[in-house]
Design an enzyme around this catalytic site. Structure first.
Site, PDB file in Angstrom:
ATOM      1  N   HIS A 160       0.816  -1.224   0.000  1.00 16.33           N
ATOM      2  CA  HIS A 160       0.000   0.000   0.000  1.00 16.33           C
ATOM      3  C   HIS A 160       0.849   1.273   0.000  1.00 16.33           C
ATOM      4  CE1 HIS A 160      -3.655  -2.273   0.476  1.00 16.33           C
ATOM      5  NE2 HIS A 160      -3.255  -2.819   1.619  1.00 16.33           N
ATOM      6  N   ASP A 196      -2.496 -10.717  -2.445  1.00 20.67           N
ATOM      7  CA  ASP A 196      -3.103 -10.283  -1.181  1.00 20.67           C
ATOM      8  C   ASP A 196      -4.577  -9.929  -1.426  1.00 20.67           C
ATOM      9  OD1 ASP A 196      -2.088  -8.932   1.685  1.00 20.67           O
ATOM     10  OD2 ASP A 196      -3.818  -7.897   0.805  1.00 20.67           O
ATOM     11  N   HIS A 198      -6.128  -7.403  -0.494  1.00 26.51           N
ATOM     12  CA  HIS A 198      -6.285  -5.975  -0.765  1.00 26.51           C
ATOM     13  C   HIS A 198      -5.468  -5.566  -1.997  1.00 26.51           C
ATOM     14  CE1 HIS A 198      -6.853  -6.596   3.627  1.00 26.51           C
ATOM     15  NE2 HIS A 198      -7.897  -5.780   3.424  1.00 26.51           N
ATOM     16  N   ASP A 285      -4.428 -13.261   3.329  1.00 22.76           N
ATOM     17  CA  ASP A 285      -5.689 -12.786   3.912  1.00 22.76           C
ATOM     18  C   ASP A 285      -6.887 -13.117   3.010  1.00 22.76           C
ATOM     19  OD1 ASP A 285      -4.640 -10.929   2.118  1.00 22.76           O
ATOM     20  OD2 ASP A 285      -4.751  -9.230   3.508  1.00 22.76           O
TER      21      ASP A 285
HETATM   22  C1  OKP Z   1      -3.032  -4.454   4.607  1.00 22.46           C
HETATM   23  B1  OKP Z   1      -2.668  -5.601   3.662  1.00 22.46           B
HETATM   24  C2  OKP Z   1     -11.343  -1.821   6.737  1.00 22.46           C
HETATM   25  C3  OKP Z   1     -10.077  -1.387   7.431  1.00 22.46           C
HETATM   26  C4  OKP Z   1      -8.908  -1.626   6.556  1.00 22.46           C
HETATM   27  C5  OKP Z   1      -6.489  -1.538   6.504  1.00 22.46           C
HETATM   28  C6  OKP Z   1      -6.254  -2.870   5.908  1.00 22.46           C
HETATM   29  C7  OKP Z   1      -4.828  -2.984   5.453  1.00 22.46           C
HETATM   30  C8  OKP Z   1      -4.492  -4.302   4.845  1.00 22.46           C
HETATM   31  N1  OKP Z   1     -12.400  -1.972   7.663  1.00 22.46           N
HETATM   32  N2  OKP Z   1      -7.699  -1.433   7.258  1.00 22.46           N
HETATM   33  O1  OKP Z   1      -3.057  -5.394   2.337  1.00 22.46           O
HETATM   34  O2  OKP Z   1      -3.058  -6.895   4.108  1.00 22.46           O
HETATM   35 ZN    ZN Z   2      -4.228  -7.463   2.626  1.00 19.72          ZN
END
Ligand code: OKP
Ligand code: ZN
Length: 346
Positions: A160, A196, A198, A285
């Site tokens: 990120h 991932d 995200h 994840d």
């Molecule tokens: C980091 B990685 C949503 C909150 C999200 C940040 C998530 C970061 C993920 N309710 N908070 O990509 O695993």
């Molecule tokens: Zn993630």
């Protein structure tokens, strides 16, 4: 394959994060990395080696010098201003405010160099983030020296983080730093596959106008999922990078049939770009039991991911991104790497 690990990750330990409007125990914890390390050792994945010290040069090939200095100083300044705990941003410029940093206030700079509230800077964050990037660089060098694959047990994660901002538990973009390092050590084309849950907004943004680093990501649809503002299917690259970015967003609730179909698409597209090396931003994840994510992969699917990746027959640098079901994270990562190393046994 070799596992690059540094205990320095433990220096980064935020106790709490703000999630869904509440202060809750942090999800991105030191226990994650320790659980992965012990599972990989039990599974006999390979020798554990420490990162080499690459200094700051390869970091500054990707990140802004002002941002890097800020990361090094932010927590000291936070404490010097009489505050306790971790440094947390709380104000950001809106669209009609200038994006150039004019204020010297710590809070202005915290907002300038971040995009969310969930990425606290503790006393040890910089040391851990630098060690994490050095793990990625070391794994890249191991692969460059002729080994078929290596795994960097990066923590904190990186995908990120952008040129001059942190966010999503990430400070330095380990995948981008490794990709740039491979480019500068002679690999003409590098592909990054981000599995991932995200979208890796930072990695995408860093290479969006470049043809030499192809980025592909399979992730929760940003229409409902973090990081919300990037990761849509119509983002395909710009200028020289046009056609060199592939986003495969999937709806919440997606399981192995949908996910593995997207993986096939990503792998076919990567193969068509004929890279000399592959970097895998490995988040687990996507697991059904993950506390902050909404795909439905089971532990038995992770070896199949490794198996599919092995079929590309590319020198492969794995590096750790997310995964927050601590009780399962070790076996899921070991599954991917085991499936990659012994595709016939799965
Ligand atoms: C980091 B990685 C949503 C909150 C999200 C940040 C998530 C970061 C993920 N309710 N908070 O990509 O695993
Ligand atoms: Zn993630």
């Amino acid at each position: 394959m070799k596992i690059v690990y540094s205990p320095r990750h433990r220096a980064h330990h935020a106790r709490q994060e703000i999630n869904r409007g509440e202060l809750v125990p942090a999800h991105e914890t030191p226990e994650r990395a320790e659980a992965i390390l012990s599972a990989l050792q039990s599974a006999g994945v390979g020798l554990v080696v420490p990162p080499e010290d690459f200094g700051l040069d390869p970091i500054l090939r990707v990140h802004d010098a002002g941002y890097v200095s800020f990361l090094q100083e932010a927590h000291v300044r936070w404490t010097a201003s009489g505050r306790s705990g971790a440094a947390i941003p709380m104000a950001w410029p809106a669209r009609d405010m200038p994006r150039v940093l004019r204020s010297t206030a710590l809070d202005a700079q915290l907002g300038h160099y971040s995009f969310d509230i969930g990425t606290p800077i503790t006393a040890g964050t910089w040391d851990a983030a630098l060690a994490s990037a050095h793990c990625a660089l070391t794994a890249a060098d191991i692969v460059r020296s002729g080994e078929p694959a290596a795994f960097a047990l990066c923590r904190p994660p990186g995908h990120h983080a952008g040129h001059d901002y942190s966010g999503g538990y990430c400070y330095l973009n380990n995948a981008a730093i490794a990709a740039q390092h491979l480019r500068e050590s002679g690999q003409e084309r590098v592909a990054i596959l981000d599995v991932d849950y995200h979208h890796g907004n930072g990695t995408q943004a860093l290479f969006y106008n470049r043809a030499d680093v192809f980025y592909a990501s399979i992730h929760g649809d940003p229409a409902s999922e973090y990081p919300y503002y990037l990761g849509h299917a119509d983002e395909t690259g710009r200028d020289a990078g046009a056609g060199h970015n592939l986003n495969l967003p999937l709806p919440v609730g997606s399981g192995w049939p949908e996910w593995s179909a997207a993986l096939d698409t990503a792998l076919d597209t990567i193969a068509a770009h004929a890279p000399q090396a592959l970097i895998v931003s490995l988040g687990v994840d996507t697991f059904a039991g993950d506390p902050i994510s909404k795909f439905r992969l089971e532990t038995a699917h992770f070896p199949q991911i490794g198996q599919h990746l092995a079929a590309l027959e590319l020198p492969t640098v794995f590096l750790m991104e997310g995964g927050y079901a601590v009780a399962a994270i070790g076996r899921n990562v070991a599954g991917v790497l085991g499936g990659f190393q012994q595709p016939d046994r799965q």
